[in-house]
Write a protein that holds these residues in place. Structure first.
Motif, PDB file in Angstrom:
ATOM      1  N   ALA A  26       0.817  -1.217   0.000  1.00 14.66           N
ATOM      2  CA  ALA A  26       0.000   0.000   0.000  1.00 14.66           C
ATOM      3  C   ALA A  26       0.847   1.263   0.000  1.00 14.66           C
ATOM      4  O   ALA A  26       0.320   2.358  -0.206  1.00 14.66           O
ATOM      5  N   ALA A  27       2.149   1.134   0.228  1.00 14.54           N
ATOM      6  CA  ALA A  27       3.004   2.325   0.272  1.00 14.54           C
ATOM      7  C   ALA A  27       3.375   2.762  -1.138  1.00 14.54           C
ATOM      8  O   ALA A  27       3.451   1.952  -2.048  1.00 14.54           O
ATOM      9  N   ARG A  28       3.578   4.044  -1.297  1.00 14.24           N
ATOM     10  CA  ARG A  28       4.044   4.612  -2.567  1.00 14.24           C
ATOM     11  C   ARG A  28       5.558   4.552  -2.545  1.00 14.24           C
ATOM     12  O   ARG A  28       6.215   5.484  -2.058  1.00 14.24           O
ATOM     13  N   LEU A  29       6.133   3.500  -3.031  1.00 18.12           N
ATOM     14  CA  LEU A  29       7.578   3.303  -2.954  1.00 18.12           C
ATOM     15  C   LEU A  29       8.215   3.511  -4.318  1.00 18.12           C
ATOM     16  O   LEU A  29       7.577   3.336  -5.355  1.00 18.12           O
ATOM     17  N   SER A  30       9.498   3.836  -4.310  1.00 13.80           N
ATOM     18  CA  SER A  30      10.274   3.835  -5.548  1.00 13.80           C
ATOM     19  C   SER A  30      10.361   2.389  -6.052  1.00 13.80           C
ATOM     20  O   SER A  30      10.265   1.444  -5.265  1.00 13.80           O
TER      21      SER A  30
END
Lengths: 194, 194, 194, 194, 194, 194
Positions: free
Chosen positions: D119-123
């Protein structure tokens, strides 16, 4: 609904394996199927590219499902369907679901075996039989003395336990052969004994 | 086969929840069911111990399965059955399997949705729809942008994606309510549209 | 840490569904949320593209989580979070984890429900309630009479069992809708009642 | 809510292992923890029944999480939490979830790692790192050359790959030691960096 | 069979990590391995790119597997192999399978630990030990007081329980490091103590 | 180590099924086994309570593993062992692991098939063959046209695909029969071809 309808011209399996000439024994057996059922089950046609394989399969199958046993023919078919439901095998659920309906005269029982055998109102003996068959299907490495003792406790003999195991094991084989080859059931099964 | 036969006097669910008096709206709705189907679906009778719960359930259900949508009613029922098959829900497979057969006029399609939707000859659009619904059922935590993009690639709008998700999610609810309460399907479903 | 930070301008869901005009009832409800919570929960904004869907969802939700029940509101939220933890649903864990903290006044309990409810020191009654809810989530097809008997043995009535099942089932629905749409929780939840 | 509240007098672990006298090195280390954190992490107190085990654990831990690496300290903590989330380890999620919040200054990121890192906006780099760590956790027997190639493709060196694997592997160890002993986290972690 | 044969020139791991100069302690340790075993185990060569990591690993390993404990060295190796079998770790099954054979003088026992520890005729004490280790490996989040009580009931002390957990946890670490790096076992292990 | 040693007087299976008199054909076959192998494989002795079952099993087995095929005998044994490893079948891993070692002259290959076939350095053809066999074992319901196309792409004919599927399916049967009956392998296998 053209795009979802089953095409009647689907081949029996998704592999191109030309039929071999039937041996005399197999020609007689196919004729007997046709006479009794009105058709030759597609699993037999799938094996018919090689007579040695077909004859060996028929011998194992008939011994297992039809020979004398402490399990009734219906009970063997119930195991077949409960195992096939775990393995989500379209071919076997259609063909053997019909057998449960026909042998029991109970279409509801057939549908319960296909969808979830735990929903059926079974005797403790039959419930233990199917629990064993499905555990053996799902995680064979965990089957232990306690499981065999549980079957004996509801009245099964050691020979019965072999038969339960052998039927469950066999459908773990045929489920996989059917899935691997995308085997299609004969259309006649669908409406039988509803 | 007495010991395996379904007992006709099984209650609708395995919980003792006395029916409440029907509200006017629900009395009218039950009458309409009786008129159109010949019976009141047991899921409604299960909820009838509490009018607020029954009315809310009916509102959600009818909006989801019957209101305007980019998905046909048959497609919504196909999702219902494919999800219920993953969850091995006896009630929903019987009731909605019948709906797939009735709406499609294709008993084979109904049986494929019940046993393994992957065995059906589906258009890429419908296959993607069911793959998404079943992935969402099996491991919702892994659904990602790629999955939504895959649906768009076969022609679904964002509103369609909501509807696919909403139907799949709803049957993940009802499957569990039916399993938790051992809900029994109306016997009329079994032979419908075979 | 720019590349991992949540972007504040993320939309509520990953589907482009323009908001519809709020009905009078829903406008009043949103206003009440704003007044009581300081914000409108994003799940409501997600449904606001269609008033029929939004109103039906609100009716089910409020009946389930707020109406009279043998379960406390906290217990219903504990079920919500234990189920959402099994399904690894970011939205529901954030929103309902906050509710467990707020209703219990116990931030540790909230964190235990989010991470692993088995780590909490629960009464046998509450432990049985969550074990049932999570079994129903993980393998609904295996729920049987013994499971219902287990709940009765720790004091739950049949109506309580329905409510446990209904809450667990409902979050199996919303978890999947949230995952399917990548629903983002309101940022206000994170620091609540820590 | 007495019956669900965590009891403050819970021992650190559920095994009766009397503390041994601290060696000089460990006495100094505990003092340093106390000074820097305000407490001695319970995992260290759990190991304190045997100085050889405690010293070896501290040596591995500090090398892994604090020594020079192509991974930042935050990235190593992110791996720790994503792995611990898969293993549903209460102790490690509380303790290392706090570390992610503290090192990133981003409480949302901490909560995403705890609930579902997807759910995280990661690279792409960090997403690949966590996907590898979680695959290694879930089904280590399937990790193959393609997985290592995928990490190299987003810029990781072979030494970085070792470090990702080593951190993921280490938390697969500590998660299990914590679960086996019912290790309780220090209460101070819960409110840190929210 | 050229195309399936193991290539003798395979590197120890699939990562390019040049060996560092051995510290005096590690040079002595490698020499001792060579003298006692006839070779340096590849896991040590894998760590030899960094002396701090190698020394910390050796300290943990030797304390765990060789220091005083209520578990025999053979029992610790049995745990190692049963855990590695669950995780299907080629390196650890080869290296520690050989250790079980050598320490027990029983090649059959070694093969049972590698394939399925449930097939061995074990004492209730040893069976409980391995059941705990494998449950901790498979679903650590479900380990509970009952599991610890079960170990105490067959005679294990709390310190023994720590040691069982610590060995099982450690091999959950090394299995994953070996899988992540495609670590190859020394060829000498294969024929040992057959 | 008395308490873990295999007892030499263990019966072949854990069911009491008295041997039937051997038919002439089976007497000759057992004599041939004795002459060639030095013993009669226990699986044959397990079936010897019923000549019809024994003869049918032998016919299927010999056709499958020894008749003409596009797969070498070694390849068929590799499938047998990779499938048995997935199913953690002690009997089949011991008996067919020995066959892989003997046919390949490569003890390492045998150990790789037993522990994790993915660790072997295989040609793309053989890797695809085993990936298919293991997928068919693990989740037969997901096998699809793409999987068959993948086998064709590395050079397998449709007949070869049948044979891969048939061998994998067969060992899914025998693994379960062996597990259900606690079948013990002949001790001679353990040291063969090491």
């Amino acid at each position: 609904m053209d795009d979802t309808a089953r095409r009647d011209d689907d081949p029996v399996i998704a592999l191109a394996l030309p039929a071999a000439p039937l041996s005399d024994a197999m020609a007689a057996y196919f004729a007997k199927c046709d006479e009794k059922l009105g058709f030759v089950p597609n699993v037999l046609r799938a094996y018919a590219f090689d007579m040695a394989k077909l004859e060996a399969f028929v011998a194992v199958y008939n011994d297992l499902m039809l020979a004398a046993s402490g399990l009734t023919k219906l009970e063997r078919e119930m195991i077949a369907v409960a195992v096939s439901s775990h393995n989500r095998c379209y071919y076997c659920l259609v063909a053997h679901g019909a057998a449960v309906r026909a042998l029991s005269g109970d279409p509801v029982l057939g549908e319960q075996m296909v969808t979830n055998y735990r929903a059926a109102r079974l005797s403790p003996r039959q419930r233990a039989m199917l629990d064993f068959a499905v555990k053996l299907t799902e995680s064979p490495w965990t089957v232990a003395d306690e499981d065999r003792a549980g079957l004996r406790a509801v009245g099964f003999s050691d020979r019965d336990i072999w038969d339960i195991a052998a039927v469950a094991a066999f459908f773990n084989m045929t489920n996989r052969l059917a899935s691997a080859t995308d085997m299609r059931p004969n259309p006649e099964y669908h409406a039988q004994a509803r």
